[in-house]
Design a protein around this motif. Structure first.
Motif, PDB file in Angstrom:
ATOM      1  N   GLY A 194       0.782  -1.221   0.000  1.00 26.72           N
ATOM      2  CA  GLY A 194       0.000   0.000   0.000  1.00 26.72           C
ATOM      3  C   GLY A 194       0.812   1.269   0.000  1.00 26.72           C
ATOM      4  N   VAL A 195       2.123   1.179   0.133  1.00 26.05           N
ATOM      5  CA  VAL A 195       2.980   2.364   0.150  1.00 26.05           C
ATOM      6  C   VAL A 195       3.531   2.589  -1.245  1.00 26.05           C
ATOM      7  N   ASP A 196       3.368   3.795  -1.765  1.00 29.56           N
ATOM      8  CA  ASP A 196       3.894   4.113  -3.085  1.00 29.56           C
ATOM      9  C   ASP A 196       5.316   4.649  -3.018  1.00 29.56           C
ATOM     10  N   ILE A 197       5.598   5.511  -2.034  1.00 31.17           N
ATOM     11  CA  ILE A 197       6.898   6.172  -1.943  1.00 31.17           C
ATOM     12  C   ILE A 197       7.336   6.207  -0.485  1.00 31.17           C
ATOM     13  N   VAL A 198       8.613   5.935  -0.259  1.00 28.97           N
ATOM     14  CA  VAL A 198       9.223   6.145   1.053  1.00 28.97           C
ATOM     15  C   VAL A 198      10.247   7.264   0.885  1.00 28.97           C
ATOM     16  N   ALA A 199      10.095   8.336   1.651  1.00 27.79           N
ATOM     17  CA  ALA A 199      10.974   9.501   1.553  1.00 27.79           C
ATOM     18  C   ALA A 199      11.717   9.693   2.869  1.00 27.79           C
ATOM     19  N   THR A 200      13.015   9.952   2.781  1.00 27.40           N
ATOM     20  CA  THR A 200      13.826  10.177   3.977  1.00 27.40           C
ATOM     21  C   THR A 200      14.729  11.383   3.763  1.00 27.40           C
ATOM     22  N   ARG A 201      15.109  12.026   4.851  1.00 27.62           N
ATOM     23  CA  ARG A 201      16.119  13.080   4.781  1.00 27.62           C
ATOM     24  C   ARG A 201      16.740  13.253   6.165  1.00 27.62           C
ATOM     25  N   GLY A 202      17.954  13.780   6.166  1.00 21.28           N
ATOM     26  CA  GLY A 202      18.672  13.946   7.412  1.00 21.28           C
ATOM     27  C   GLY A 202      19.620  12.796   7.649  1.00 21.28           C
ATOM     28  N   HIS A 203      20.615  13.001   8.489  1.00 15.88           N
ATOM     29  CA  HIS A 203      21.607  11.979   8.795  1.00 15.88           C
ATOM     30  C   HIS A 203      21.392  11.419  10.199  1.00 15.88           C
ATOM     31  N   GLN A 204      21.845  12.146  11.211  1.00 15.51           N
ATOM     32  CA  GLN A 204      21.781  11.639  12.570  1.00 15.51           C
ATOM     33  C   GLN A 204      20.347  11.520  13.076  1.00 15.51           C
ATOM     34  N   SER A 205      19.502  12.455  12.722  1.00  7.81           N
ATOM     35  CA  SER A 205      18.093  12.396  13.127  1.00  7.81           C
ATOM     36  C   SER A 205      17.230  12.322  11.876  1.00  7.81           C
ATOM     37  N   GLU A 206      17.246  11.139  11.252  1.00 13.30           N
ATOM     38  CA  GLU A 206      16.579  10.969   9.968  1.00 13.30           C
ATOM     39  C   GLU A 206      15.065  11.111  10.107  1.00 13.30           C
ATOM     40  N   GLN A 207      14.476  11.826   9.155  1.00 12.93           N
ATOM     41  CA  GLN A 207      13.031  11.925   9.050  1.00 12.93           C
ATOM     42  C   GLN A 207      12.562  10.968   7.963  1.00 12.93           C
ATOM     43  N   LYS A 208      11.413  10.369   8.172  1.00  8.32           N
ATOM     44  CA  LYS A 208      10.870   9.455   7.177  1.00  8.32           C
ATOM     45  C   LYS A 208       9.390   9.741   6.962  1.00  8.32           C
ATOM     46  N   GLN A 209       9.013   9.803   5.686  1.00  6.31           N
ATOM     47  CA  GLN A 209       7.614   9.921   5.294  1.00  6.31           C
ATOM     48  C   GLN A 209       7.240   8.710   4.452  1.00  6.31           C
ATOM     49  N   VAL A 210       6.042   8.176   4.665  1.00  5.98           N
ATOM     50  CA  VAL A 210       5.495   7.183   3.746  1.00  5.98           C
ATOM     51  C   VAL A 210       4.349   7.867   3.007  1.00  5.98           C
ATOM     52  N   ILE A 211       4.371   7.745   1.695  1.00  5.98           N
ATOM     53  CA  ILE A 211       3.474   8.535   0.843  1.00  5.98           C
ATOM     54  C   ILE A 211       2.617   7.607  -0.011  1.00  5.98           C
TER      55      ILE A 211
END
Length: 339
Positions: free
Chosen positions: A236-253
């Motif tokens: 059901g997930v189309d895209i997984v987006a991440t950014r940042g190094h030590q404190s990585e953020q993640k979005q599931v889109i």
């Protein structure tokens, strides 16, 4: 231990109370780090979680996923020559059937097939997926992988009989995916001089799979690293987006390429909210559509903490990032005329 949001965090135990105020909401990693700090002060056992020093870097997680057993010198060569948006998928150990040279790692990425040898700074072979016209496995006990190109050339590799056919299938699967794009890779003359309503209509004309890749490219332009899920088995997930190094953020889109008369409803938002359970390390769940959301959908999204991006907001993002030329590169002439 209770945590209050809105940039104010309160950590309570039976004997202590700690209050922190920040100028932004914290990521899950940052919250967990501070929680452990409070636990230590209170004499409570801390949770175990990866520290910045042991957390895999973006380079390790996003560039060479799928290649865990590749020789370090070849990994270094691939990292140096990686194209923007390129993801490395798999590799096999093979030999050049025509020249019988030493062993070569044949590497498949989202853009090309490369032949790389140990301690060689440059690939000994490279062909873009867009230039491959046909892929075949031939032979009996000794299997050969034949790559035919659009300019009439061919390359033959002796491959393992157990993994060669599977690698051939992976090449064909990758050939069927759209090539990722950015502003630097498209002709600026392709920019669309259209109104916002026409721009939204053009996005509604995209193929659903192309729309996933277009949204991923737009998110990359906004500073995220993205991975588009395969057509099957994506949970059901189309895209997984991440950014940042030590404190990585993640979005599931989740993307919904809808027409002007179709809206995303409350039951769909309820379904997509469950993605948080499948990706417990995700900070946010987003639903991005070219259409609109019903009132019930907006209410459910607020209750379940799901972020919504409708067609109007998506159009503004495309304009703000001057991304119409990239959109144009995804559209066929017929789709442009429909818009």
């Amino acid at each position: 231990m209770n945590i209050a949001h809105n940039n104010k965090y309160v950590f309570k135990t039976d004997e202590f109370e700690y209050k922190f105020t920040f100028d932004r909401n914290l990521s899950k990693y940052e919250l967990r780090k501070i929680t452990n700090y409070v636990r230590q002060k209170a004499g409570i056992e801390t949770d175990s979680f990866p520290t910045p020093e042991t957390t895999p870097t973006k380079e390790a997680t996003n560039r060479l996923t799928g290649l865990p057993n590749l020789h370090h010198s070849i990994r270094k060569t691939l990292q140096k020559r990686r194209k923007q948006h390129e993801k490395f998928r798999d590799f096999i150990v093979c030999k050049d059937s025509l020249r019988n040279k030493k062993r070569t790692r044949l590497v498949l990425s989202s853009h090309r097939v490369l032949g790389v040898q140990i301690k060689k700074d440059t690939p000994v072979y490279e062909v873009a997926l867009s230039q491959i016209s046909e892929v075949e496995i031939r032979g009996g006990i000794i299997k050969e992988l034949w790559l035919f190109t659009t300019n009439g050339t061919r390359k033959v590799w002796q491959v393992p009989p157990d993994t060669g056919p599977e690698f051939k299938d992976k090449i064909e699967d990758e050939m069927g995916k759209p090539i990722r794009r950015n502003k630097a890779e498209v002709d600026a003359d392709q920019s669309l001089n259209v109104s916002r309503s026409e721009l939204q209509s053009l996005m509604q004309n995209l193929d659903s799979y192309d729309f996933e890749y277009f949204v991923a490219d737009l998110w990359e332009e906004r500073g995220w690293d993205t991975e588009v899920s395969p057509r099957s088995g994506d949970a059901g997930v189309d895209i997984v987006a991440t950014r940042g190094h030590q404190s990585e953020q993640k979005q599931v889109i989740q993307t919904k390429r809808y027409g002007p008369n179709t809206s995303v409803g409350g039951p769909e938002i309820q379904q997509y909210a469950s993605l948080q359970l499948q990706f417990p390390d995700a900070d946010e769940v987003l639903v991005v559509t070219t259409g609109s959301f019903t009132g019930a959908a907006e209410e459910r999204a607020e209750e379940l903490d799901v972020l919504l991006v409708d067609g109007r907001e998506l159009t503004l993002l495309v304009e703000d990032h001057d991304f119409t030329a990239v959109l144009s590169s995804y559209l066929t002439d017929a789709q442009k005329q429909q818009g």
